[in-house]
Design an enzyme around this catalytic site. Structure first.
Site, PDB file in Angstrom:
ATOM      1  N   ASP A 130     -21.114 -76.568 -19.280  1.00 16.56           N
ATOM      2  CA  ASP A 130     -19.844 -75.839 -19.260  1.00 16.56           C
ATOM      3  C   ASP A 130     -19.963 -74.631 -20.184  1.00 16.56           C
ATOM      4  OD1 ASP A 130     -17.105 -75.297 -18.728  1.00 16.56           O
ATOM      5  OD2 ASP A 130     -16.570 -76.173 -20.652  1.00 16.56           O
ATOM      6  N   SER A 131     -19.004 -73.719 -20.051  1.00 19.09           N
ATOM      7  CA  SER A 131     -18.949 -72.558 -20.936  1.00 19.09           C
ATOM      8  C   SER A 131     -18.721 -72.992 -22.389  1.00 19.09           C
ATOM      9  CB  SER A 131     -17.805 -71.650 -20.500  1.00 19.09           C
ATOM     10  OG  SER A 131     -16.604 -72.407 -20.408  1.00 19.09           O
ATOM     11  N   TYR A 141     -15.983 -68.112 -20.035  1.00 15.65           N
ATOM     12  CA  TYR A 141     -16.618 -67.525 -18.852  1.00 15.65           C
ATOM     13  C   TYR A 141     -15.545 -66.960 -17.911  1.00 15.65           C
ATOM     14  CZ  TYR A 141     -21.265 -69.813 -19.540  1.00 15.65           C
ATOM     15  OH  TYR A 141     -22.502 -70.222 -19.984  1.00 15.65           O
ATOM     16  N   GLY A 142     -14.341 -67.500 -18.011  1.00 15.94           N
ATOM     17  CA  GLY A 142     -13.286 -67.220 -17.036  1.00 15.94           C
ATOM     18  C   GLY A 142     -12.802 -65.780 -16.993  1.00 15.94           C
ATOM     19  N   CYS A 177     -18.235 -76.521 -15.259  1.00 18.40           N
ATOM     20  CA  CYS A 177     -17.399 -75.316 -15.379  1.00 18.40           C
ATOM     21  C   CYS A 177     -17.009 -74.812 -13.989  1.00 18.40           C
ATOM     22  CB  CYS A 177     -18.194 -74.242 -16.115  1.00 18.40           C
ATOM     23  SG  CYS A 177     -17.297 -72.718 -16.351  1.00 18.40           S
ATOM     24  N   ASN A 178     -15.719 -74.710 -13.748  1.00 12.56           N
ATOM     25  CA  ASN A 178     -15.252 -74.216 -12.447  1.00 12.56           C
ATOM     26  C   ASN A 178     -15.661 -72.767 -12.225  1.00 12.56           C
ATOM     27  OD1 ASN A 178     -13.070 -75.687 -10.555  1.00 12.56           O
ATOM     28  ND2 ASN A 178     -13.178 -76.653 -12.554  1.00 12.56           N
ATOM     29  N   THR A 179     -15.605 -71.978 -13.284  1.00 11.34           N
ATOM     30  CA  THR A 179     -15.953 -70.565 -13.133  1.00 11.34           C
ATOM     31  C   THR A 179     -17.418 -70.431 -12.729  1.00 11.34           C
ATOM     32  OG1 THR A 179     -14.321 -70.014 -14.832  1.00 11.34           O
ATOM     33  CG2 THR A 179     -15.935 -68.317 -14.282  1.00 11.34           C
ATOM     34  N   GLU A 191      -6.161 -75.028 -25.902  1.00 10.78           N
ATOM     35  CA  GLU A 191      -7.020 -74.997 -27.089  1.00 10.78           C
ATOM     36  C   GLU A 191      -6.188 -74.964 -28.363  1.00 10.78           C
ATOM     37  OE1 GLU A 191     -10.395 -72.445 -26.930  1.00 10.78           O
ATOM     38  OE2 GLU A 191     -11.173 -73.535 -25.185  1.00 10.78           O
ATOM     39  N   CYS A 232     -10.094 -75.959 -13.186  1.00  9.48           N
ATOM     40  CA  CYS A 232     -10.570 -75.504 -14.498  1.00  9.48           C
ATOM     41  C   CYS A 232     -10.766 -76.742 -15.370  1.00  9.48           C
ATOM     42  CB  CYS A 232      -9.536 -74.564 -15.132  1.00  9.48           C
ATOM     43  SG  CYS A 232      -9.934 -74.112 -16.831  1.00  9.48           S
ATOM     44  N   THR A 233     -11.848 -76.720 -16.135  1.00  7.89           N
ATOM     45  CA  THR A 233     -12.180 -77.876 -16.990  1.00  7.89           C
ATOM     46  C   THR A 233     -11.031 -78.300 -17.909  1.00  7.89           C
ATOM     47  OG1 THR A 233     -13.116 -76.247 -18.507  1.00  7.89           O
ATOM     48  CG2 THR A 233     -14.666 -77.494 -17.125  1.00  7.89           C
ATOM     49  N   HIS A 234     -10.266 -77.310 -18.390  1.00  5.79           N
ATOM     50  CA  HIS A 234      -9.233 -77.595 -19.391  1.00  5.79           C
ATOM     51  C   HIS A 234      -7.965 -78.241 -18.824  1.00  5.79           C
ATOM     52  CE1 HIS A 234     -11.701 -74.918 -21.728  1.00  5.79           C
ATOM     53  NE2 HIS A 234     -10.854 -74.840 -22.732  1.00  5.79           N
TER      54      HIS A 234
HETATM   55  N1  DGL Z   1     -14.770 -73.888 -18.321  1.00  4.86           N
HETATM   56  C1  DGL Z   1     -13.972 -72.844 -17.737  1.00  4.86           C
HETATM   57  C2  DGL Z   1     -13.634 -73.215 -16.287  1.00  4.86           C
HETATM   58  O1  DGL Z   1     -13.617 -74.375 -15.917  1.00  4.86           O
HETATM   59  C3  DGL Z   1     -12.709 -72.602 -18.534  1.00  4.86           C
HETATM   60  C4  DGL Z   1     -12.956 -71.939 -19.876  1.00  4.86           C
HETATM   61  C5  DGL Z   1     -13.637 -70.595 -19.730  1.00  4.86           C
HETATM   62  O2  DGL Z   1     -12.998 -69.627 -19.290  1.00  4.86           O
HETATM   63  O3  DGL Z   1     -14.828 -70.533 -20.040  1.00  4.86           O
HETATM   64  O4  DGL Z   1     -13.362 -72.352 -15.501  1.00  4.86           O
END
Ligand code: DGL
Length: 272
Positions: free
Chosen positions: A16-17, A48-49, A79-81, A158, A190-192
């Site tokens: 993940d990012s 990363y987003g 990471c979805n991005t 966060e 998104c992971t969060h």
């Molecule tokens: N991990 C990113 C995602 O799932 C979210 C946090 C980021 O923007 O890096 O898209």
């Protein structure tokens, strides 16, 4: 690119990012209790987003090189991005069996939606890539897909404000976009976002089902390991090793918020 036959007792890589992907790790631990994991969080480069696809692809390649060296039997792009913008390129470069989080959530949603109207929420880069809509089309789903970027969700989560009135207010503002779409399924892209699931569900009509990528990719990975005869057969208990590119402020706090326990066994990998 043809993938290599994975070796049974090697760990599974997850990346993940940053630390958000720990929500995915948590699901995978439950679904695959006999497997061990290497978690890589690119904490020096998060988020990363908000970054360009080129940059996210470059960062993801460094991480894949790391997993290649460590001979993981599969890699999950938590990471979805990165899943949305880098998966296809990575698949062409690496022979390790690679799992994105977009495909399994789309497949899962197609199976459960009755209205055939599906919503997706994610970071700016994920939504801008249209990866979800394209996958629904590619699979011939006939679904109407509405994607909405919710960039403020990550900083709110966060900050530890996922269950506050401020979060609810912002969620109401973003999710208003789904009001007239008759969606019955919403992908948390998104992971969060699983951390904010209660607030999101609160502002949506109760019949809308939330889809968690940790669960959908976990089911898919489990199936794959079984079909390939690649489930861990050793008697050792599940282990997780963590690798991060930086120890930013609030590292411990964020780590335990996403994982539900403290992070041990953390190694710093300097950026290349
Ligand atoms: N991990 C990113 C995602 O799932 C979210 C946090 C980021 O923007 O890096 O898209």
């Amino acid at each position: 690119m043809e993938t290599i036959k994975p070796s049974q007792n090697s760990p599974i890589g997850i990346f993940d990012s940053g630390l958000g992907g720990l929500t995915v790790l948590k699901s995978l631990e439950k679904i695959l209790p006999n497997e061990s994991f290497l978690y890589f969080g690119d904490t020096a480069h998060v988020p990363y987003g908000t970054k360009s696809a080129e940059t996210v692809i470059r960062y993801s390649q460094h991480i894949m090189d790391f997993f290649q060296k460590h001979e993981t039997k599969a890699v999950v792009i938590a990471c979805n991005t990165a899943s949305a913008v880098a998966y296809q390129q990575l698949q062409q470069i690496y022979k390790i069996p690679l799992f994105d989080v977009v495909t399994p959530s789309v497949e899962y949603s197609i199976n459960i939606t009755k209205s055939k109207n599906v919503g997706v929420v994610g970071t700016f880069s994920t939504i801008q890539s249209n990866a979800y809509t394209k996958m629904f089309k590619k699979l011939g789903s006939g679904c109407f897909v509405k994607e909405v970027p919710c960039p403020l969700f990550v900083p709110i989560i966060e900050e530890g404000w996922a269950d506050t009135a401020i979060a609810k207010n912002i969620a109401e503002t973003y999710l208003k976009e789904f009001q007239d779409c008759n969606i019955d399924t919403l992908i948390l892209g998104c992971t969060h976002y699983p951390i904010m699931a209660n607030t999101i569900q609160d502002v949506l009509s109760k019949h809308i089902e939330l889809i968690y990528s940790g669960k959908t990719v976990g089911i898919k990975l489990k199936e794959y390991l079984k079909n390939q005869n690649c489930e861990n057969s050793s008697n050792t208990s599940q282990s997780v090793k963590y690798y991060v590119t930086d120890f930013p402020q609030k590292f411990d706090e964020l780590g335990s918020r996403f994982l539900g326990r403290q992070l041990n066994n953390v190694t710093h990998i300097p950026i290349v």
